[in-house]
Design a protein around this motif. Sequence first.
Motif, PDB file in Angstrom:
ATOM      1  N   VAL A 173       0.775  -1.134  -0.077  1.00  0.00           N
ATOM      2  CA  VAL A 173       0.092  -0.045  -0.089  1.00  0.00           C
ATOM      3  C   VAL A 173       0.889   1.329   0.044  1.00  0.00           C
ATOM      4  CG1 VAL A 173      -0.310  -0.305   2.701  1.00  0.00           C
ATOM      5  CG2 VAL A 173      -1.818   1.266   1.406  1.00  0.00           C
ATOM      6  N   PRO A 174       0.716   2.429  -0.868  1.00  0.00           N
ATOM      7  CA  PRO A 174       1.183   3.559  -0.831  1.00  0.00           C
ATOM      8  C   PRO A 174       0.757   4.492   0.278  1.00  0.00           C
ATOM      9  CG  PRO A 174       0.196   3.041  -2.918  1.00  0.00           C
ATOM     10  CD  PRO A 174      -0.564   2.258  -1.969  1.00  0.00           C
ATOM     11  N   VAL A 175       1.640   4.708   1.217  1.00  0.00           N
ATOM     12  CA  VAL A 175       1.031   5.599   2.496  1.00  0.00           C
ATOM     13  C   VAL A 175       1.844   6.917   2.306  1.00  0.00           C
ATOM     14  CG1 VAL A 175       0.620   5.513   4.850  1.00  0.00           C
ATOM     15  CG2 VAL A 175       0.792   3.285   3.523  1.00  0.00           C
ATOM     16  N   GLY A 176       1.298   7.937   2.679  1.00  0.00           N
ATOM     17  CA  GLY A 176       1.838   9.182   2.806  1.00  0.00           C
ATOM     18  C   GLY A 176       0.856  10.164   2.350  1.00  0.00           C
ATOM     19  N   GLN A 177       1.562  11.464   1.894  1.00  0.00           N
ATOM     20  CA  GLN A 177       0.885  12.931   1.610  1.00  0.00           C
ATOM     21  C   GLN A 177      -0.003  12.438   0.569  1.00  0.00           C
ATOM     22  OE1 GLN A 177       1.185  15.390   3.901  1.00  0.00           O
ATOM     23  NE2 GLN A 177       2.451  13.666   4.880  1.00  0.00           N
ATOM     24  N   ALA A 178      -0.846  13.556   0.035  1.00  0.00           N
ATOM     25  CA  ALA A 178      -1.458  13.636  -1.407  1.00  0.00           C
ATOM     26  C   ALA A 178      -0.488  13.419  -2.442  1.00  0.00           C
ATOM     27  CB  ALA A 178      -2.385  14.492  -1.613  1.00  0.00           C
ATOM     28  N   GLU A 179       0.456  14.386  -2.390  1.00  0.00           N
ATOM     29  CA  GLU A 179       1.393  14.388  -3.540  1.00  0.00           C
ATOM     30  C   GLU A 179       2.467  13.367  -3.624  1.00  0.00           C
ATOM     31  OE1 GLU A 179       1.298  16.663  -1.090  1.00  0.00           O
ATOM     32  OE2 GLU A 179      -0.241  17.699  -1.996  1.00  0.00           O
ATOM     33  N   ASN A 180       2.773  12.697  -2.447  1.00  0.00           N
ATOM     34  CA  ASN A 180       3.928  11.652  -2.720  1.00  0.00           C
ATOM     35  C   ASN A 180       3.757  10.739  -1.464  1.00  0.00           C
ATOM     36  OD1 ASN A 180       5.512  12.784  -0.580  1.00  0.00           O
ATOM     37  ND2 ASN A 180       5.643  14.519  -1.948  1.00  0.00           N
ATOM     38  N   GLN A 181       4.079   9.629  -1.827  1.00  0.00           N
ATOM     39  CA  GLN A 181       3.921   8.385  -0.727  1.00  0.00           C
ATOM     40  C   GLN A 181       5.121   7.512  -0.422  1.00  0.00           C
ATOM     41  OE1 GLN A 181       1.545   8.094  -3.536  1.00  0.00           O
ATOM     42  NE2 GLN A 181       0.418   9.654  -2.991  1.00  0.00           N
ATOM     43  N   VAL A 182       5.003   6.668   0.309  1.00  0.00           N
ATOM     44  CA  VAL A 182       6.233   5.558   0.402  1.00  0.00           C
ATOM     45  C   VAL A 182       5.404   4.286   0.253  1.00  0.00           C
ATOM     46  CG1 VAL A 182       7.682   4.292   2.109  1.00  0.00           C
ATOM     47  CG2 VAL A 182       7.578   6.886   2.181  1.00  0.00           C
ATOM     48  N   LEU A 183       5.882   3.475  -0.392  1.00  0.00           N
ATOM     49  CA  LEU A 183       5.302   2.125  -0.818  1.00  0.00           C
ATOM     50  C   LEU A 183       5.612   1.184   0.332  1.00  0.00           C
ATOM     51  CD1 LEU A 183       3.433   0.739  -3.006  1.00  0.00           C
ATOM     52  CD2 LEU A 183       5.725  -0.359  -3.890  1.00  0.00           C
ATOM     53  N   ARG A 184       4.628   0.782   1.175  1.00  0.00           N
ATOM     54  CA  ARG A 184       4.950  -0.058   2.315  1.00  0.00           C
ATOM     55  C   ARG A 184       4.397  -1.475   2.050  1.00  0.00           C
ATOM     56  NH1 ARG A 184       3.157   2.713   7.872  1.00  0.00           N
ATOM     57  NH2 ARG A 184       4.699   1.127   8.471  1.00  0.00           N
ATOM     58  N   LYS A 185       5.188  -2.468   2.487  1.00  0.00           N
ATOM     59  CA  LYS A 185       4.765  -3.731   2.632  1.00  0.00           C
ATOM     60  C   LYS A 185       4.530  -4.452   3.925  1.00  0.00           C
ATOM     61  CE  LYS A 185       5.972  -8.624   1.334  1.00  0.00           C
ATOM     62  NZ  LYS A 185       7.021  -9.386   0.596  1.00  0.00           N
ATOM     63  N   GLY A 186       3.325  -5.019   4.368  1.00  0.00           N
ATOM     64  CA  GLY A 186       3.090  -5.467   5.829  1.00  0.00           C
ATOM     65  C   GLY A 186       2.767  -7.028   5.412  1.00  0.00           C
ATOM     66  N   THR A 187       3.445  -7.813   6.444  1.00  0.00           N
ATOM     67  CA  THR A 187       3.047  -9.199   6.364  1.00  0.00           C
ATOM     68  C   THR A 187       2.404  -9.644   7.673  1.00  0.00           C
ATOM     69  OG1 THR A 187       5.107  -9.589   5.001  1.00  0.00           O
ATOM     70  CG2 THR A 187       4.280 -11.458   5.973  1.00  0.00           C
ATOM     71  N   LYS A 188       1.448 -10.178   7.869  1.00  0.00           N
ATOM     72  CA  LYS A 188       0.662 -10.667   8.949  1.00  0.00           C
ATOM     73  C   LYS A 188       1.374 -11.991   9.493  1.00  0.00           C
ATOM     74  CE  LYS A 188      -3.923 -10.561  10.597  1.00  0.00           C
ATOM     75  NZ  LYS A 188      -5.125 -10.184  10.233  1.00  0.00           N
ATOM     76  N   LYS A 189       1.809 -11.830  10.575  1.00  0.00           N
ATOM     77  CA  LYS A 189       2.286 -13.016  11.809  1.00  0.00           C
ATOM     78  C   LYS A 189       1.716 -13.199  12.873  1.00  0.00           C
ATOM     79  CE  LYS A 189       5.820 -14.087   8.713  1.00  0.00           C
ATOM     80  NZ  LYS A 189       5.708 -15.251   8.000  1.00  0.00           N
ATOM     81  N   GLY A 190       0.841 -13.812  13.092  1.00  0.00           N
ATOM     82  CA  GLY A 190      -0.076 -13.804  14.197  1.00  0.00           C
ATOM     83  C   GLY A 190      -0.700 -12.571  14.368  1.00  0.00           C
TER      84      GLY A 190
END
Length: 214
Positions: A173-190
Motif C-alpha cells: 500500500v502507498p502511504v503518505g501525503q496526497a502528492e507523494n507516498q512511500v510504498l509499504r509492505k506489511g506481512t501478517k504474523k499472528g
Amino acid sequence: MTDYAVARQRMVAEQLVRRGIQDQRVLQAMGKVHRHLFVEEALWGRAYGDYPLPIGEKQTISQPFMVALMTEALELKDHERVLEVGTGSGYQTAILAELAGKVYSIERMRALAMRAIRRIESLGYYNVLIRVGDGSVGWKEMAPFDAILVTAGTPQVPIRLLEQLGEDGRLVVPVGQAENQVLRKGTKKGADIHWTELGNCVFVKLVGEQGWSD
Ligand code: SAM
C-alpha cells in the motif's frame, strides 16, 4: 513479431530487469499481457513507455515498473486469493490474474469499473471478480485474502484491510501525503504485522472511509 510484442520485450528488459525486478513469473506476465489494450487507441503508441498514462475520470494506469514492483512484493502463488483496491484500467488486475488463483478487485468509479470488466472478460480471464464500491474498507464477504494490493495513495494504512489478511498474508500500500507516498509492505504474523518499505512513489488518492475524504 508485432511492434507491440517488441515494445513489451523492451519494456521488460529495460524498465524492469535493469531496475532489479527478478521474479520470473512477474516478468513473464508483464511480457505477456497486452498493456496497450488497457488504454484508449490514441495512446497505444505510448502504452509501453516508462510512465503512467491517463485512463479517464482523472485517473491513471500505473507506470510498468511500479506495477512490477508491487506485484513482485505480493509474492503470489498460483492458488492464492488476492484483493486489488483500485481496478482502474484493469491492467494490474490482468497481471494478478496471470499469477494468482482468484482476483477480487474493487473500483470506486463506475465508468472505469465497467470498462475494466469488459476488457478483462474479452481477454478471457475467468478468475477475476470486479465490483464498484469503496475498497478502502475491503471486501469482507470474500475475506480472508492471501494478498491485498492498494493501487491508490492513502494517509494511513486502512485498518479494515489488515483485518481481512489471512495468516502470512501480504499487504502492499502507498502511504503518505496526497502528492507523494512511500510504498509499504506489511506481512501478517499472528497478531503482528511486520513492515518494510519499498521506496517512494506517487499515486492518485484513495478516496473513501479509510482513505482521503476527497
Ligand atoms: N491498477 C490500475 C491500473 O492498472 O490501471 C491503476 C489504478 S489508479 C492508479 C487508482 C484507482 O483507484 C483509480 O481508478 C481510482 O478511481 C481508484 N480508487 C480510488 N479510491 C478508491 C476506493 N476507495 N475504492 C476503490 N477504488 C478507488
